[in-house]
Structure formats: C-alpha cells, structure tokens
Write a protein that holds these residues in place. Structure first.
Motif: not given
Length: 395
Positions: A129-140
């Motif tokens: 629990p809490g491990d990162t699967l994916i992360a999306l770009e968040k510049d905007d």
C-alpha cells in the motif's frame, strides 16, 4: 486260459508256429496251434476277460468308485468371506474440482488525464500500500497552483485592510468578533482563494496513482509515455494472501458442509504439490442447475498459486447414523446394485437389492436393503445366485 490266449496270439508262418527253444514250450504250441477257424473264439475270450477284470475292480473295497453316491453337500458349497453391517458415522471422501480466486482483487483506474511520466508497472511485481504505480505530467496544474497562491496573497492584503478598518489587527482573527471575521474572509476573497488552492492540490494528488493494497500487479493495460484519460483501466491488483478455491456442490452434499472444515487441494497439473484450505463461505442459494457455491480460503502454499488455477479438492465429511458395508460386498445384477446377505440359519446367500447413499474409497453407506447386524458376503460373491449354499471360510 491266459496261457492259451498267449499262445493263440503268437505270430505264425504259413500255419506253423515259430521255433521255440524249450521242448516243453514246443509241446504246448503243438497242442494249441493257431487255426483260422479259432479267430471268433479268440475275440470271445478277450471280451470275457475284460468284463471279468472290470467287475473285479468295481467290487474292490475302498476304491473311489465304491464311494456312496450321497456325498456330503457341504463339499459342494461356495466358500465365502463375510463382514457385519455396522451403524454409525460415515466418513465421505469427496473429490471435487474448483478454481483459485482472490477475495481481495481490484482493477486500478486512472483518476486524471495526462501523459504517463513515471511508469513502475511490471507483471507479477509485488507491491505494498502506498507504492507508486504511475505518475502523470502535472506542469499545467503547477502553474494553476501558483496562480491560486497569488490570488491568496491578494485576498490576505484585502482582508487585513478590512480588519484594520474594523478596529482589528492585521492577520489576527482574535482581534475581532468571529462573526465579523467570517464576513471579512468572504468579502476579501480569502475563502475563495483557499478553496482554489485545495482544488489544485487535489488534482495534483490524482496525477500520481498509488496502490491501495498489497498484491501482485497483473493485466497491465497501459504503456510508458502513453496518454491516458480519467477512468481508463491501468492494471489489476491481486492479493495472493486472500486466495480462495471456488467450488460447485450438489445441494444434498452442500447441506452437510460446515464452515471451518479443512480440505486438501492439488493443482490439476501438479498433483505432487498440495495446499491446505478451510471452508469459509457457503452461498445460501441453490442455482438453476441445482448447485451451491462454496469457497475455501487457502491457508498455506498460496504463494505458489495463480488466479484462475484449476484445483482438485479432497473434502472429508462425517455423516452420522449410516449403515456401513465394505465396497467388496457390492455386485451388479440386471443393472442394479445387489449385496448377498449370509443367512446363518440355512447357510444360504440371500439376494438383496440396495440403495447407496454415500461412498468413500473403502466403504459404502447403504440407505435401504440391509439392516445393522446382517452379515454381507465380501468374497466369493461374484457368481452367486439367490439361495446359493455357501460355507464361510475359517479365519
């Protein structure tokens, strides 16, 4: 007579006997010289001698032919072995097929849209629990967050001016009544700026997809650097510690199952490896096909199983009040199940039709046809008929 017969069958040469070395024998041969007319007499003598010998043999005392015709009937009885019908608890060793299912299994979906920037998906990888699967770009979103912070700064300046004009101190909410503070927060835009910041921070959190539970990653649906949309399936998480075996039982068998019963299961393709499971759920509904769904929670060896794996499950049930006989007692006659009961009074085998309620690898539970205390024939019963005389083998 014997000497005459012997001389008559000696070979002759042109009506004369062969030369005999002894003079005494020569006299006998001359006396009984063979003539063609003596042939019928020869046959008559042979026949009389044969009858005489046969009669003599029949009259010899102690010979097999002199045994009385009324021999004991027990010598002609079939030897059998018997076992007594007993009443008591009957252990059923039921073998049934099932499939491995995870009780804790979830499909992970994206909560936001964007391009995949961090990718940590791998088939079969174990995560917590809490491990990162994916992360999306968040510049905007980061730009929007900066704008919301600027708006908050403007709102704080406006609120402080209102505090001073109302007789209070800047940035000191305790210097004014609570009712006046709430009014200044609204009119200055302070509350709106705070809400705007929280909204952006929440959207930023959705850009990072974290595991909600422990388990294996399976059935990955996205690739690295792929653009995904909110609600799109990413992968499936399967917790092997929650593996169960799902089985379908006949209703008359399922009614005797109890929660907590321990079972042994074997993978169909690897019968040399076994796992232990315990029945933990029984669906109280009989399906259209007359089957009841039962689950057994795997308590050991689940780390070597996979979701959907076919299993062979062995379950032992104890059914009280059953009449038990060995399987060897059962024979088939005219397509029906039959046992032969030994009548101790007449020593005859009695043909009994029976109904089988349960069975295991050694015994049968009979619901009708025999009674407790009956003696059933378990050996020598294959060729018996009703009222056949039998003799019990000595143990």
């Amino acid at each position: 007579m014997k000497s005459l017969l012997l001389l008559m069958i000696q070979p002759v040469h042109f009506g004369k006997p062969y030369s005999i070395q002894t003079s005494a024998m020569k006299c006998v041969y001359k006396q009984y010289r063979f003539r063609p007319g003596m042939l019928p007499a020869l046959f008559l003598i042979i026949a009389l001698a044969s009858c005489s010998n046969k009669s003599t043999k029949e009259e010899l005392p102690g010979s097999p032919s002199a045994t009385p015709a009324n021999t004991s009937s027990s010598d002609q009885r079939t030897e059998v072995s018997i076992s007594q019908v007993v009443s008591g608890p009957f252990v059923i060793q039921k073998v049934i097929n099932g499939k491995v299912e995870a009780l804790h299994k979830t499909v992970i979906k994206a909560e936001s849209s964007g391009l995949v920037e961090v990718y940590r998906l791998e088939e079969g990888k174990y995560v917590r629990p809490g491990d990162t699967l994916i992360a999306l770009e968040k510049d905007d979103l980061l730009i929007q967050l900066e704008q919301r912070n600027n708006q908050l700064d403007d709102a704080i300046v406006a609120r402080n001016e209102r505090f001073i004009n109302d007789g209070g101190e800047p940035d000191d909410e305790s210097s004014l009544p609570a009712r006046r503070v709430r009014l200044h927060n609204i009119l200055s835009g302070y509350n709106k700026a705070i809400t705007g910041i929280r909204e952006i921070e929440h959207q930023l959190e959705k850009k990072v997809l974290l595991t909600p539970m422990r388990g294996w990653i399976a059935d990955i649906k996205v690739k690295d650097k792929e653009y995904i949309t909110a609600g799109q399936e990413i992968c499936t998480l399967i917790d092997p510690a929650s593996f169960e075996i799902k089985m379908q039982w006949m209703e008359n068998e399922a009614i005797n199952l109890t929660r907590g019963t321990t079972v042994t299961a074997y993978p169909l393709l690897d019968s040399g490896r076994s796992v232990k499971a315990r029945i933990n759920r029984i669906r109280p509904i009989v399906g259209e096909t007359g089957l009841v769904t039962v689950w057994a929670r795997i308590i050991s060896g689940n780390d070597k199983l996979f979701e959907g794996m076919n299993m062979r499950v062995e379950v032992e049930q104890i059914i009280p009040g059953q009449m038990k006989v060995p399987k060897e007692a059962l024979v088939s006659r005219s397509g029906r199940d039959v046992v032969f009961v030994y009548d101790t009074t007449s020593s005859l085998a009695k043909w009994k039709y029976v109904n089988i309620a349960y069975e295991n690898k050694d015994d049968l539970a009979i619901s009708e046809g025999v009674q407790p205390g009956d003696w059933v024939i378990i050996e020598g019963n294959l060729n018996l008929d009703h009222d056949t005389g039998v003799q019990v083998k000595k143990q």
